[in-house]
Design a protein around this motif. Sequence first.
Motif, PDB file in Angstrom:
ATOM      1  N   ARG A 111      -3.318   0.901 -14.370  1.00  0.00           N
ATOM      2  CA  ARG A 111      -3.064   0.263 -12.948  1.00  0.00           C
ATOM      3  C   ARG A 111      -4.151   0.014 -11.991  1.00  0.00           C
ATOM      4  O   ARG A 111      -4.190  -0.314 -11.255  1.00  0.00           O
ATOM      5  CB  ARG A 111      -2.363   1.448 -12.301  1.00  0.00           C
ATOM      6  N   TYR A 118      -6.702  -6.760  -7.518  1.00  0.00           N
ATOM      7  CA  TYR A 118      -5.783  -6.845  -6.247  1.00  0.00           C
ATOM      8  C   TYR A 118      -6.540  -6.522  -4.602  1.00  0.00           C
ATOM      9  O   TYR A 118      -6.890  -7.854  -4.234  1.00  0.00           O
ATOM     10  CB  TYR A 118      -5.059  -6.211  -6.213  1.00  0.00           C
ATOM     11  N   ARG A 443      14.804   3.599  -3.574  1.00  0.00           N
ATOM     12  CA  ARG A 443      14.400   2.393  -4.595  1.00  0.00           C
ATOM     13  C   ARG A 443      16.810   2.346  -5.060  1.00  0.00           C
ATOM     14  O   ARG A 443      16.915   3.917  -5.324  1.00  0.00           O
ATOM     15  CB  ARG A 443      13.971   3.234  -5.713  1.00  0.00           C
ATOM     16  N   GLY A 450       7.317   5.479  -9.400  1.00  0.00           N
ATOM     17  CA  GLY A 450       7.053   3.417  -9.235  1.00  0.00           C
ATOM     18  C   GLY A 450       6.654   3.454  -8.228  1.00  0.00           C
ATOM     19  O   GLY A 450       7.258   2.527  -7.727  1.00  0.00           O
ATOM     20  N   GLU A 452       4.360   0.078  -6.490  1.00  0.00           N
ATOM     21  CA  GLU A 452       3.694  -0.830  -6.517  1.00  0.00           C
ATOM     22  C   GLU A 452       2.698  -0.896  -6.138  1.00  0.00           C
ATOM     23  O   GLU A 452       2.398  -1.137  -5.095  1.00  0.00           O
ATOM     24  CB  GLU A 452       4.669  -2.222  -6.700  1.00  0.00           C
ATOM     25  N   GLN A 454       0.903  -3.147  -4.733  1.00  0.00           N
ATOM     26  CA  GLN A 454       1.259  -4.437  -3.865  1.00  0.00           C
ATOM     27  C   GLN A 454       1.690  -4.671  -2.588  1.00  0.00           C
ATOM     28  O   GLN A 454       1.511  -4.861  -1.716  1.00  0.00           O
ATOM     29  CB  GLN A 454       1.134  -5.869  -4.432  1.00  0.00           C
ATOM     30  N   GLN A 470      -2.194   1.245   0.508  1.00  0.00           N
ATOM     31  CA  GLN A 470      -1.995   0.414  -1.061  1.00  0.00           C
ATOM     32  C   GLN A 470      -1.403  -0.947   0.257  1.00  0.00           C
ATOM     33  O   GLN A 470      -1.029  -0.923   0.950  1.00  0.00           O
ATOM     34  CB  GLN A 470      -0.484   0.752  -1.897  1.00  0.00           C
TER      35      GLN A 470
END
Length: 488
Positions: A111, A118, A443, A450, A452, A454, A470
């Motif tokens: 990650r 990214y 979620r 969890g 992400e 992006q 992020q």
Amino acid sequence: MAVTTEAKTYLNYINGEWIASSSEEVTKSISPANKNEVVGYVQKSTKEDLDKAVAAAKAAQASWRKLSGAARGEFLYKVANILEKNLDDIAETMTREMGKTLPEAKGETARGVAILRYYAGEGLRKVGDVIPSTDSEALMFTTRAPLGVVGVITPWNFPVAIPIWKMAPALIYGNTVVLKPAGETVVTAAKVIECFAEAGLPSGVVNMVSGSGSVIGQGIIDHPDINGITFTGSDQVGKQVGQGALARGAKYQLEMGGKNPVIVTNDADLDLAVEATISGGLRSTGQKCTATSRVIVQSGVYEEFREKLVAKVKELKIGDGLEGDTWMGPCSSESQLNTVLSYVEKGKEEGAKLLYGGEKVQEAGLENGFYVQPAVFDGVTSEMAIAQEEIFGPVLALMKVETIEEALQVANDVKFGLSASIFTTNISNMLSFIEDMDAGLVRINAESAGVELQAPFGGMKQSSSHSREQGQAAIEFFTSIKTVFVKG
Ligand SMILES: NC(=O)c1ccc[n+]([C@@H]2O[C@H](COP(=O)([O-])OP(=O)(O)OC[C@H]3O[C@@H](n4cnc5c(N)ncnc54)[C@H](O)[C@@H]3O)[C@@H](O)[C@H]2O)c1
Ligand SMILES: O=CCCC(=O)C(=O)O
């Protein structure tokens, strides 16, 4: 027991050089799987060391910010490739130093690579907007300026991903950084910084100083040449960071604790909900800010869910994270283990029923580690400490409710608001949850943990200073908007 492993000494990284602290003192970083194993010796740094690092970061900032975003991005791509090359070694170090299982450590390091790539790409993306001026002969637009020197203070639970998800955006937007990693995971952090060093970033752009929170952390809070502080850690320390930064007018960003619920409704897929509660609550030994700790179950399925959950929890294999069959490793430190054990006692004293676990593991071979059995409490009510306070360990608190409205009321009845999940097949339950759950990450039919890379990440209420990390959201903290008005 004597230790045979030869442990290396890790240095600070200041102005492009690895140097020892002026204190000439080191501390041991030990393995939570075996307290007699020294993973490495790390610098017990002083205010003088921090001053050198800040001076180096300040001196490097003017030329770093003058590079194009694309050029800064090229450096980040190089770091990503080097990290990827060293993935196995860094992941193994992480497992040895903080205890999470090797597959989890490998996933986290991968990650880190993806985050670097990214943000490398961000160097080519837009940073402003053209805004129509009321003056027809003028051009008005926004651009972004870096903050300057950014102090990065990080916790031990994601010792690769969190420093990288702060440093990569800081760097791509033209800041230079001074990292103070958590004392428990300095060796892992040093190996990450070695990747930055090998990538050839100009001297002073990235610096790392290890040491105590009270000296180096507080030094960052107080330093007049640090323009922004990005902090992830506990609620208590975060508030001190925010107050100190505010007092001297520095920009700050705080990401702190959670007390994350999962709601299981009468119409839920129970097997899925059980799997996700276990994964969300107990992976990484419950030491994720997004970990599930409150399990709020509707009465129609409460007993069935409880039986299935306890049966599965009993099957979890506890052991050294380096062993292939281990599902859950140790707590990251003795103090973390003691915190978990004390909350288990508190839960019992408060009248919750301990259905399973909650004891220090005494099994032969594990006695020198900080191992605890995952604990499942039944009959937990909202006023109990185990329902209110972040334990940051493998403790699940089952709470029975009648309706979705009551479930949401209980779920929101804490000071934190980081992440939350619901298991339901009913669209109206889903919509109520999305609308009414006070959490920065919600979620549906997925575990509470969890994140992400992006997407924006951060909490509501006392989990955060209300900024987001992020994804493209990171630009908001690491830059200041400049509005430009040009008249021909
Ligand atoms: N919201 C998030 O994104 C997120 C992510 C991971 C962890 N966390 C939180 O982190 C906590 C666990 O991490 P921890 O135990 O390392 O937290 P912590 O607050 O004890 O330490 C975090 C960092 O702050 C430093 N520090 C300690 N005292 C300081 C002081 N007086 N001044 C400045 N810095 C100081 C520590 O050395 C460490 O580097 C949990 O509460 C968890 O929820 C939050
Ligand atoms: O500990 C906080 C970060 C949590 C995270 O990265 C995740 O849940 O994936």
